[in-house]
Design a protein around this motif. Structure first.
Motif, PDB file in Angstrom:
ATOM      1  N   TYR A 190     -33.051  22.663-107.096  1.00  0.00           N
ATOM      2  CA  TYR A 190     -33.663  23.495-108.136  1.00  0.00           C
ATOM      3  C   TYR A 190     -32.645  24.464-108.740  1.00  0.00           C
ATOM      4  CZ  TYR A 190     -38.415  21.902-107.272  1.00  0.00           C
ATOM      5  OH  TYR A 190     -39.557  21.131-107.179  1.00  0.00           O
ATOM      6  N   SER A 191     -31.705  24.924-107.908  1.00  0.00           N
ATOM      7  CA  SER A 191     -30.663  25.820-108.414  1.00  0.00           C
ATOM      8  C   SER A 191     -29.784  25.108-109.426  1.00  0.00           C
ATOM      9  CB  SER A 191     -29.817  26.335-107.252  1.00  0.00           C
ATOM     10  OG  SER A 191     -28.791  27.179-107.722  1.00  0.00           O
ATOM     11  N   GLN A 192     -29.438  23.855-109.128  1.00  0.00           N
ATOM     12  CA  GLN A 192     -28.620  23.083-110.057  1.00  0.00           C
ATOM     13  C   GLN A 192     -29.362  22.804-111.359  1.00  0.00           C
ATOM     14  OE1 GLN A 192     -27.341  19.329-108.485  1.00  0.00           O
ATOM     15  NE2 GLN A 192     -25.984  18.884-110.210  1.00  0.00           N
ATOM     16  N   VAL A 193     -30.643  22.427-111.251  1.00  0.00           N
ATOM     17  CA  VAL A 193     -31.453  22.170-112.437  1.00  0.00           C
ATOM     18  C   VAL A 193     -31.553  23.429-113.294  1.00  0.00           C
ATOM     19  CG1 VAL A 193     -33.735  21.539-113.288  1.00  0.00           C
ATOM     20  CG2 VAL A 193     -32.766  20.336-111.323  1.00  0.00           C
ATOM     21  N   PHE A 194     -31.763  24.570-112.646  1.00  0.00           N
ATOM     22  CA  PHE A 194     -31.900  25.836-113.380  1.00  0.00           C
ATOM     23  C   PHE A 194     -30.615  26.166-114.133  1.00  0.00           C
ATOM     24  CE2 PHE A 194     -31.488  30.444-113.734  1.00  0.00           C
ATOM     25  CZ  PHE A 194     -32.678  30.764-114.368  1.00  0.00           C
ATOM     26  N   LYS A 195     -29.448  25.956-113.491  1.00  0.00           N
ATOM     27  CA  LYS A 195     -28.178  26.242-114.155  1.00  0.00           C
ATOM     28  C   LYS A 195     -27.989  25.366-115.385  1.00  0.00           C
ATOM     29  CE  LYS A 195     -25.760  27.836-110.005  1.00  0.00           C
ATOM     30  NZ  LYS A 195     -24.676  27.531-109.031  1.00  0.00           N
ATOM     31  N   VAL A 196     -28.379  24.091-115.280  1.00  0.00           N
ATOM     32  CA  VAL A 196     -28.232  23.175-116.411  1.00  0.00           C
ATOM     33  C   VAL A 196     -29.149  23.585-117.561  1.00  0.00           C
ATOM     34  CG1 VAL A 196     -28.568  20.802-117.186  1.00  0.00           C
ATOM     35  CG2 VAL A 196     -27.471  21.246-114.985  1.00  0.00           C
ATOM     36  N   ALA A 197     -30.434  23.823-117.244  1.00  0.00           N
ATOM     37  CA  ALA A 197     -31.405  24.170-118.287  1.00  0.00           C
ATOM     38  C   ALA A 197     -31.101  25.540-118.896  1.00  0.00           C
ATOM     39  CB  ALA A 197     -32.819  24.144-117.715  1.00  0.00           C
ATOM     40  N   ALA A 198     -30.685  26.485-118.046  1.00  0.00           N
ATOM     41  CA  ALA A 198     -30.409  27.837-118.541  1.00  0.00           C
ATOM     42  C   ALA A 198     -29.225  27.876-119.485  1.00  0.00           C
ATOM     43  CB  ALA A 198     -30.168  28.784-117.369  1.00  0.00           C
ATOM     44  N   ALA A 199     -28.375  26.851-119.434  1.00  0.00           N
ATOM     45  CA  ALA A 199     -27.239  26.799-120.352  1.00  0.00           C
ATOM     46  C   ALA A 199     -27.688  26.687-121.803  1.00  0.00           C
ATOM     47  CB  ALA A 199     -26.332  25.620-119.985  1.00  0.00           C
ATOM     48  N   GLY A 200     -28.932  26.239-122.022  1.00  0.00           N
ATOM     49  CA  GLY A 200     -29.453  26.114-123.378  1.00  0.00           C
ATOM     50  C   GLY A 200     -30.223  27.321-123.874  1.00  0.00           C
ATOM     51  N   VAL A 234     -29.852  18.920-130.485  1.00  0.00           N
ATOM     52  CA  VAL A 234     -29.384  20.296-130.362  1.00  0.00           C
ATOM     53  C   VAL A 234     -29.511  20.727-128.904  1.00  0.00           C
ATOM     54  CG1 VAL A 234     -29.712  22.681-131.118  1.00  0.00           C
ATOM     55  CG2 VAL A 234     -30.053  20.802-132.731  1.00  0.00           C
ATOM     56  N   ALA A 235     -28.462  21.335-128.363  1.00  0.00           N
ATOM     57  CA  ALA A 235     -28.396  21.607-126.925  1.00  0.00           C
ATOM     58  C   ALA A 235     -29.177  22.858-126.545  1.00  0.00           C
ATOM     59  CB  ALA A 235     -26.938  21.735-126.496  1.00  0.00           C
ATOM     60  N   ASP A 236     -30.488  22.831-126.749  1.00  0.00           N
ATOM     61  CA  ASP A 236     -31.331  23.942-126.325  1.00  0.00           C
ATOM     62  C   ASP A 236     -31.805  23.691-124.894  1.00  0.00           C
ATOM     63  OD1 ASP A 236     -33.092  21.836-126.880  1.00  0.00           O
ATOM     64  OD2 ASP A 236     -34.717  23.224-127.355  1.00  0.00           O
ATOM     65  N   ILE A 237     -32.768  24.493-124.437  1.00  0.00           N
ATOM     66  CA  ILE A 237     -33.264  24.368-123.068  1.00  0.00           C
ATOM     67  C   ILE A 237     -33.845  22.983-122.821  1.00  0.00           C
ATOM     68  CG2 ILE A 237     -34.950  25.256-121.409  1.00  0.00           C
ATOM     69  CD1 ILE A 237     -34.736  27.965-122.881  1.00  0.00           C
ATOM     70  N   THR A 238     -34.684  22.519-123.733  1.00  0.00           N
ATOM     71  CA  THR A 238     -35.341  21.226-123.569  1.00  0.00           C
ATOM     72  C   THR A 238     -34.343  20.077-123.559  1.00  0.00           C
ATOM     73  OG1 THR A 238     -37.315  22.086-124.679  1.00  0.00           O
ATOM     74  CG2 THR A 238     -37.128  19.699-124.482  1.00  0.00           C
ATOM     75  N   GLN A 239     -33.376  20.124-124.458  1.00  0.00           N
ATOM     76  CA  GLN A 239     -32.372  19.058-124.538  1.00  0.00           C
ATOM     77  C   GLN A 239     -31.525  19.012-123.266  1.00  0.00           C
ATOM     78  OE1 GLN A 239     -31.975  16.593-126.342  1.00  0.00           O
ATOM     79  NE2 GLN A 239     -29.866  15.895-126.024  1.00  0.00           N
ATOM     80  N   MET A 240     -31.118  20.170-122.776  1.00  0.00           N
ATOM     81  CA  MET A 240     -30.323  20.205-121.553  1.00  0.00           C
ATOM     82  C   MET A 240     -31.116  19.643-120.379  1.00  0.00           C
ATOM     83  SD  MET A 240     -27.455  21.334-122.620  1.00  0.00           S
ATOM     84  CE  MET A 240     -26.592  21.674-121.095  1.00  0.00           C
ATOM     85  N   GLY A 241     -32.414  19.998-120.315  1.00  0.00           N
ATOM     86  CA  GLY A 241     -33.254  19.450-119.261  1.00  0.00           C
ATOM     87  C   GLY A 241     -33.455  17.950-119.415  1.00  0.00           C
ATOM     88  N   LYS A 242     -33.619  17.509-120.658  1.00  0.00           N
ATOM     89  CA  LYS A 242     -33.824  16.078-120.918  1.00  0.00           C
ATOM     90  C   LYS A 242     -32.604  15.261-120.480  1.00  0.00           C
ATOM     91  CE  LYS A 242     -35.328  15.169-125.015  1.00  0.00           C
ATOM     92  NZ  LYS A 242     -35.328  14.932-126.483  1.00  0.00           N
ATOM     93  N   VAL A 243     -31.421  15.760-120.806  1.00  0.00           N
ATOM     94  CA  VAL A 243     -30.194  15.058-120.435  1.00  0.00           C
ATOM     95  C   VAL A 243     -30.048  14.978-118.924  1.00  0.00           C
ATOM     96  CG1 VAL A 243     -27.666  15.174-120.513  1.00  0.00           C
ATOM     97  CG2 VAL A 243     -29.003  15.634-122.580  1.00  0.00           C
ATOM     98  N   TYR A 244     -30.344  16.091-118.241  1.00  0.00           N
ATOM     99  CA  TYR A 244     -30.227  16.099-116.783  1.00  0.00           C
ATOM    100  C   TYR A 244     -31.244  15.160-116.137  1.00  0.00           C
ATOM    101  CZ  TYR A 244     -29.986  17.753-111.977  1.00  0.00           C
ATOM    102  OH  TYR A 244     -29.846  17.812-110.602  1.00  0.00           O
ATOM    103  N   ALA A 245     -32.471  15.184-116.632  1.00  0.00           N
ATOM    104  CA  ALA A 245     -33.529  14.352-116.047  1.00  0.00           C
ATOM    105  C   ALA A 245     -33.247  12.870-116.254  1.00  0.00           C
ATOM    106  CB  ALA A 245     -34.882  14.722-116.644  1.00  0.00           C
ATOM    107  N   SER A 246     -32.723  12.520-117.432  1.00  0.00           N
ATOM    108  CA  SER A 246     -32.451  11.113-117.713  1.00  0.00           C
ATOM    109  C   SER A 246     -31.328  10.567-116.841  1.00  0.00           C
ATOM    110  CB  SER A 246     -32.096  10.933-119.185  1.00  0.00           C
ATOM    111  OG  SER A 246     -30.904  11.646-119.508  1.00  0.00           O
ATOM    112  N   GLY A 247     -30.431  11.442-116.379  1.00  0.00           N
ATOM    113  CA  GLY A 247     -29.337  10.994-115.534  1.00  0.00           C
ATOM    114  C   GLY A 247     -29.642  11.040-114.058  1.00  0.00           C
TER     115      GLY A 247
END
Length: 271
Positions: free
Chosen positions: A37-47, A219-232
Motif C-alpha cells: 500500500y505504501s508503494q501504491v500510495f507513492k505512485v498515485a500521490a505523484a499525480g 495526462v499523468a494525474d492521480i487516476t492515470q498514475m494509478g491506472k498505469v500501476y494497476a495495469s502493470g
C-alpha cells in the motif's frame, strides 16, 4: 427576519466527520505499515500536483469565462443575451468526457490553425515558426475542456446570484450617481457573493473529481498514475482503493474549508 439556525448551529456534533477521521487514520496506518500500500500510495500521490494544477487553472479560467457569460446574459443587448443563452445551453448539454475528446482532437487543431492564420504575416516573414498541434500539450487541452465545460454551469450560478440582489438596492445606487461598474463592484457583487459561494464551491469540488477524466488523454494525474500501476501489477483493489482515498481526502478537505467560509460569511451578514 433572522434565518433559523442550521442543525450544526444548534449544536449537532459532527459524528460523521469523526467516523471519517477514524477511517482515514486507519487507512493511513495501513499505508505506513504495509509495503504494498505504501508503494501504491507513492505512485498515485505523484499525480497530485498535476491534479491540483489542472483543477485550479481550469476553475479560475472557467470562473472568468462564466462571469463573462453571466454578464452577457444580463446585458441590455438582446444579441448578447441570446449568444450567452446559446452558449450555456449547448455546453451544458454535452458530457464532460465527450467535450474533453472534442477539444483535444478537434478544437485544439482548429485553434492551432486559427493562430497560424492570424500570425501568417509573421510566419511568412520568418519572424516566428508556425505552431504545430503537438505544441499544445494534452494537459492544456484538458484544461481548456474543463474550462469550457464548467463555465456554462458557473455562468448560471453567477446569473442567479446577481439576480438575487434586490432591485431597490440597484435603484438606490443609480440614484447616488454610481456608474454601472461601481454599482456592480460596490453594491451588487458583495451581496451576490453570499448566494454565489455555496454552489460555486460545489462546482470546485466537482471539478476536482472530474479532473480524473483527463487520464483518458494520458495526462499523468492521480487516476492515470494509478491506472498505469494497476495495469502493470494487476493490484486493482489496492490501487483504486488508494486512489479513492486520495480523492476523498482532497474533496472532503475542500468541502470543510468552503463550509467554514460560508458560515463565516453568514455570521458577518447577521451582525
Amino acid at each position: 427576519m433572522t434565518p433559523a439556525p442550521s442543525h450544526s448551529e444548534k449544536g449537532d456534533y459532527p459524528w460523521w466527520l469523526v467516523a471519517l477521521a477514524v477511517i482515514a487514520a486507519g487507512i493511513a496506518v495501513v499505508i505506513i505499515t504495509n509495503d504494498l500500500y505504501s508503494q501504491v500510495f507513492k505512485v498515485a500521490a505523484a499525480g497530485i500536483g498535476v491534479t491540483v494544477f489542472v483543477t485550479l487553472v481550469g476553475f479560475v479560467l472557467a470562473t472568468v469565462l462564466g462571469l463573462a457569460a453571466a454578464l452577457m446574459a444580463l446585458s441590455e443587448s438582446k444579441l448578447l443575451r441570446q449568444v450567452a443563452r446559446f452558449y450555456t445551453e449547448v455546453i451544458r448539454g454535452v458530457p464532460i468526457l465527450v467535450l474533453l475528446f472534442y477539444i483535444a482532437f478537434v478544437g485544439a487543431p482548429g485553434l492551432v490553425w486559427l493562430i497560424n492564420a492570424i500570425c501568417s504575416p509573421l510566419i511568412s516573414s520568418g519572424v516566428m515558426e508556425p505552431m504545430l498541434v503537438r505544441d499544445l500539450s494534452l494537459m492544456w487541452r484538458a484544461i481548456l475542456a474543463l474550462m469550457i465545460g464548467y463555465s456554462a454551469f458557473i455562468a448560471e450560478v453567477f446569473r442567479a446570484g446577481i439576480q438575487s440582489v434586490d432591485k431597490g438596492q440597484v435603484e438606490a445606487a443609480k440614484a447616488l450617481g454610481l456608474s454601472r461598474y461601481q454599482r456592480f463592484r460596490l453594491v451588487i457583487f458583495p451581496q451576490a457573493v453570499r448566494v454565489i459561494l455555496p454552489p460555486l464551491g460545489n462546482d470546485f469540488v466537482a471539478m476536482v473529481k472530474d479532473s480524473s477524466l483527463v487520464s483518458v488523454l494520458g495526462v499523468a494525474d492521480i487516476t492515470q498514475m494509478g491506472k498505469v500501476y494497476a495495469s502493470g501489477s494487476f493490484r486493482f483493489f489496492e490501487t483504486y482503493s488508494i486512489v479513492a482515498y486520495i480523492y476523498l481526502f482532497l474533496t472532503i478537505g475542500l468541502s470543510l474549508a468552503l463550509r467554514a467560509l460560508e458560515q463565516r460569511l453568514r455570521r458577518n451578514t447577521l451582525k
